[in-house]
Scaffold this motif. Structure first.
Motif, PDB file in Angstrom:
ATOM      1  N   PHE A 176       0.824  -1.292   0.025  1.00 38.97           N
ATOM      2  CA  PHE A 176      -0.094   0.130   0.024  1.00 38.97           C
ATOM      3  C   PHE A 176       0.941   1.418   0.034  1.00 38.97           C
ATOM      4  N   GLU A 177       0.240   2.396  -0.318  1.00 43.31           N
ATOM      5  CA  GLU A 177       0.965   3.735  -0.200  1.00 43.31           C
ATOM      6  C   GLU A 177       1.540   3.931   0.896  1.00 43.31           C
ATOM      7  N   LYS A 178       0.543   3.761   1.914  1.00 35.75           N
ATOM      8  CA  LYS A 178       0.877   3.919   3.327  1.00 35.75           C
ATOM      9  C   LYS A 178       0.791   2.698   4.260  1.00 35.75           C
ATOM     10  N   GLU A 179       1.755   2.191   4.915  1.00 39.54           N
ATOM     11  CA  GLU A 179       1.590   1.041   5.826  1.00 39.54           C
ATOM     12  C   GLU A 179       1.760   1.153   7.149  1.00 39.54           C
ATOM     13  N   PRO A 180       1.097   0.828   8.098  1.00 41.42           N
ATOM     14  CA  PRO A 180      -0.064   0.369   7.806  1.00 41.42           C
ATOM     15  C   PRO A 180      -1.079   1.297   7.311  1.00 41.42           C
ATOM     16  N   VAL A 181      -2.401   0.938   6.703  1.00 39.99           N
ATOM     17  CA  VAL A 181      -3.193   1.561   5.875  1.00 39.99           C
ATOM     18  C   VAL A 181      -3.860   2.510   6.886  1.00 39.99           C
ATOM     19  N   ASN A 182      -4.587   3.630   6.409  1.00 38.33           N
ATOM     20  CA  ASN A 182      -5.256   4.433   7.359  1.00 38.33           C
ATOM     21  C   ASN A 182      -6.808   3.637   7.581  1.00 38.33           C
ATOM     22  N   ILE A 183      -7.131   3.666   8.598  1.00 36.43           N
ATOM     23  CA  ILE A 183      -8.643   3.219   9.028  1.00 36.43           C
ATOM     24  C   ILE A 183      -9.788   3.925   8.011  1.00 36.43           C
ATOM     25  N   ASP A 184      -9.572   4.863   7.407  1.00 38.40           N
ATOM     26  CA  ASP A 184     -10.577   5.460   6.575  1.00 38.40           C
ATOM     27  C   ASP A 184     -10.171   5.130   5.048  1.00 38.40           C
ATOM     28  N   ASN A 185      -9.276   4.273   4.893  1.00 30.75           N
ATOM     29  CA  ASN A 185      -8.944   4.051   3.446  1.00 30.75           C
ATOM     30  C   ASN A 185      -9.953   3.382   2.938  1.00 30.75           C
ATOM     31  N   PRO A 186     -10.734   3.883   1.672  1.00 33.72           N
ATOM     32  CA  PRO A 186     -11.862   3.408   1.214  1.00 33.72           C
ATOM     33  C   PRO A 186     -11.678   1.879   0.628  1.00 33.72           C
ATOM     34  N   LEU A 187     -10.540   1.493   0.273  1.00 30.24           N
ATOM     35  CA  LEU A 187     -10.066  -0.027  -0.295  1.00 30.24           C
ATOM     36  C   LEU A 187     -10.540  -0.958   0.722  1.00 30.24           C
ATOM     37  N   LEU A 188     -10.510  -0.404   2.057  1.00 32.00           N
ATOM     38  CA  LEU A 188     -11.183  -1.496   3.334  1.00 32.00           C
ATOM     39  C   LEU A 188     -12.601  -2.034   3.195  1.00 32.00           C
ATOM     40  N   LYS A 189     -13.289  -1.241   2.234  1.00 29.05           N
ATOM     41  CA  LYS A 189     -14.626  -1.280   2.392  1.00 29.05           C
ATOM     42  C   LYS A 189     -15.296  -1.875   1.008  1.00 29.05           C
ATOM     43  N   SER A 190     -14.346  -2.017   0.028  1.00 27.93           N
ATOM     44  CA  SER A 190     -14.330  -2.495  -1.232  1.00 27.93           C
ATOM     45  C   SER A 190     -14.703  -4.119  -1.384  1.00 27.93           C
ATOM     46  N   LYS A 191     -15.723  -4.412  -1.943  1.00 28.21           N
ATOM     47  CA  LYS A 191     -15.938  -6.115  -2.169  1.00 28.21           C
ATOM     48  C   LYS A 191     -15.246  -6.639  -3.304  1.00 28.21           C
ATOM     49  N   LYS A 192     -14.434  -5.500  -4.121  1.00 27.20           N
ATOM     50  CA  LYS A 192     -13.984  -6.029  -5.306  1.00 27.20           C
ATOM     51  C   LYS A 192     -12.376  -6.152  -4.986  1.00 27.20           C
ATOM     52  N   VAL A 193     -12.023  -6.048  -3.658  1.00 28.83           N
ATOM     53  CA  VAL A 193     -10.504  -5.878  -3.387  1.00 28.83           C
ATOM     54  C   VAL A 193     -10.425  -7.109  -2.186  1.00 28.83           C
ATOM     55  N   LEU A 194      -9.106  -7.963  -2.598  1.00 31.78           N
ATOM     56  CA  LEU A 194      -8.639  -8.744  -1.498  1.00 31.78           C
ATOM     57  C   LEU A 194      -7.437  -8.015  -1.104  1.00 31.78           C
ATOM     58  N   LEU A 195      -7.390  -8.041   0.406  1.00 30.28           N
ATOM     59  CA  LEU A 195      -6.141  -7.331   1.016  1.00 30.28           C
ATOM     60  C   LEU A 195      -5.364  -8.316   1.918  1.00 30.28           C
ATOM     61  N   THR A 196      -4.126  -8.079   1.819  1.00 32.86           N
ATOM     62  CA  THR A 196      -3.136  -8.885   2.941  1.00 32.86           C
ATOM     63  C   THR A 196      -2.201  -7.962   3.391  1.00 32.86           C
ATOM     64  N   PRO A 197      -1.730  -8.094   4.642  1.00 37.30           N
ATOM     65  CA  PRO A 197      -0.922  -6.783   5.288  1.00 37.30           C
ATOM     66  C   PRO A 197       0.755  -6.953   5.028  1.00 37.30           C
ATOM     67  N   HIS A 198       1.130  -6.790   3.492  1.00 37.29           N
ATOM     68  CA  HIS A 198       2.534  -6.945   3.343  1.00 37.29           C
ATOM     69  C   HIS A 198       3.187  -8.058   4.028  1.00 37.29           C
ATOM     70  N   MET A 199       2.565  -9.114   3.551  1.00 44.18           N
ATOM     71  CA  MET A 199       3.100 -10.316   4.234  1.00 44.18           C
ATOM     72  C   MET A 199       3.483 -11.550   3.223  1.00 44.18           C
ATOM     73  N   ALA A 200       3.509 -11.018   1.852  1.00 45.10           N
ATOM     74  CA  ALA A 200       3.872 -12.178   0.878  1.00 45.10           C
ATOM     75  C   ALA A 200       5.367 -12.602   1.072  1.00 45.10           C
ATOM     76  N   TRP A 201       6.265 -11.762   1.515  1.00 48.62           N
ATOM     77  CA  TRP A 201       7.639 -12.205   1.863  1.00 48.62           C
ATOM     78  C   TRP A 201       8.079 -13.105   2.868  1.00 48.62           C
ATOM     79  N   SER A 202       7.045 -13.456   3.819  1.00 50.20           N
ATOM     80  CA  SER A 202       7.244 -13.521   5.127  1.00 50.20           C
ATOM     81  C   SER A 202       6.945 -15.040   5.615  1.00 50.20           C
ATOM     82  N   SER A 203       7.039 -16.056   4.581  1.00 49.68           N
ATOM     83  CA  SER A 203       6.911 -17.378   4.908  1.00 49.68           C
ATOM     84  C   SER A 203       8.063 -17.881   6.004  1.00 49.68           C
ATOM     85  N   ILE A 204       7.846 -18.987   6.637  1.00 46.98           N
ATOM     86  CA  ILE A 204       8.910 -19.345   7.778  1.00 46.98           C
ATOM     87  C   ILE A 204      10.280 -19.585   7.136  1.00 46.98           C
TER      88      ILE A 204
END
Length: 306
Positions: free
Chosen positions: A256-284
């Protein structure tokens, strides 16, 4: 030697004990901007993931000789000023390739196969269904065009895996310098217009900042998938929100542009979006490789001075 870890919490549950063989070790779970100078003023070696080490910090770190970035990206350190002061800066490259590739497919498949929707349906409505199934439109990857933005090591591995699913892969080089005999290189506009699945694996720099703005996003096909596991800021989020209201596209974001995201980020309410918290890199396994890389870099510095 005094070694200071500034944001250990970002590394998860890992072993810090072996670093004690190099000297005194101080571990801070998180470090705010106004705490950085005080915490590293007597450090010889600093390990940072996202804590910023800028000119003002470097000027107050009189003993600092080595900065280890606990990541691949190095944009949180003023590299030129560190070099001018004779401070060595190292990162760890390619430790998370397998993890990011796997997460890319987790998000793509989650969007295409509507996993979150179907899970919610089964829990709330399926027990009262009159039939054994529930039909919603989803499509197969086989035969679809998969566009890769950024054909580095991660992009290449995603492309190869996509071909195993039967996708037709094309790519756009964000630097303009990347060429490949394996995959067809196309312009960005062609990729956006013709690809049913688009995944981003590029760094954030002057070539990629706001690369996907309203004009570019509007070129995407109806019903297409866009996934960003590269860096926030490559997609202009405000303009993405506008496009999501106008077009039937589906988006997966791990950055995201700002991490963590702001609570009022409209992407948080969109049903067209699947979100994960910058964790793609973090496998064991990735975090184990990262810590091994950090250890070896520090060991080499202490033994050889570089």
């Amino acid at each position: 030697m005094k070694i200071v870890f500034l944001d250990a919490l970002t590394l998860g549950s890992v072993d810090f004990e072996r670093f004690k063989e190099f000297g005194e070790v101080e571990i801070y779970q998180t470090t705010d901007k106004d705490e950085t100078i005080d915490r590293i003023k007597n450090a010889d070696i600093v390990v940072t993931n996202k804590v910023v080490i800028d000119k003002s910090v470097l000027d107050n770190a009189k003993r600092l000789k080595f900065i280890q970035i606990a990541a691949t990206s190095m944009n949180n350190v003023d590299l030129e000023y560190a070099k001018a002061k004779g401070i060595i800066v190292k990162n760890v490259a390619e430790y998370s390739t397998n993890a990011v590739v796997q997460h890319t497919f987790a998000v793509v498949l989650g969007l295409i196969n509507k996993i979150c929707y179907f899970d919610k349906y089964v829990r709330k409505e399926y027990p009262n269904s009159k039939i054994f199934t529930h039909i919603q439109n989803w499509f197969e990857i086989k035969g679809k065009k998969w566009g890769i933005i950024g054909l580095g090591e991660i992009g290449k591995n995603v492309a190869r895996a996509a071909e195993c699913f039967g996708a037709k892969v094309v790519y756009y080089s964000t630097s303009g310098k990347n060429s490949s005999k394996e995959f067809k290189r196309v312009g960005l506009e062609e990729l956006l217009k013709t690809s049913g699945i688009i995944t981003i694996h590029a760094p954030l720099n002057k070539n990629t900042k706001n690369l996907l703005n309203y004009e570019k996003l509007s070129l995407m096909q109806e019903g297409s998938i866009l996934v960003n596991v590269g860096r926030g800021g490559i997609i202009n989020e405000d303009e993405l929100v506008k496009i999501l209201k106008e077009k039937n596209i589906f988006v997966g974001l791990d950055v995201f542009e700002k991490e963590p995201v702001n609570i009022d980020n409209p992407l948080l309410k969109s049903k067209k979006v699947l979100l994960t918290p910058h964790m793609a890199w973090s496998s064991i396994e990735a975090r184990e490789k990262l810590m091994e890389g950090i250890y070896k870099n520090i060991e080499k510095f202490i033994k050889s001075g570089n």
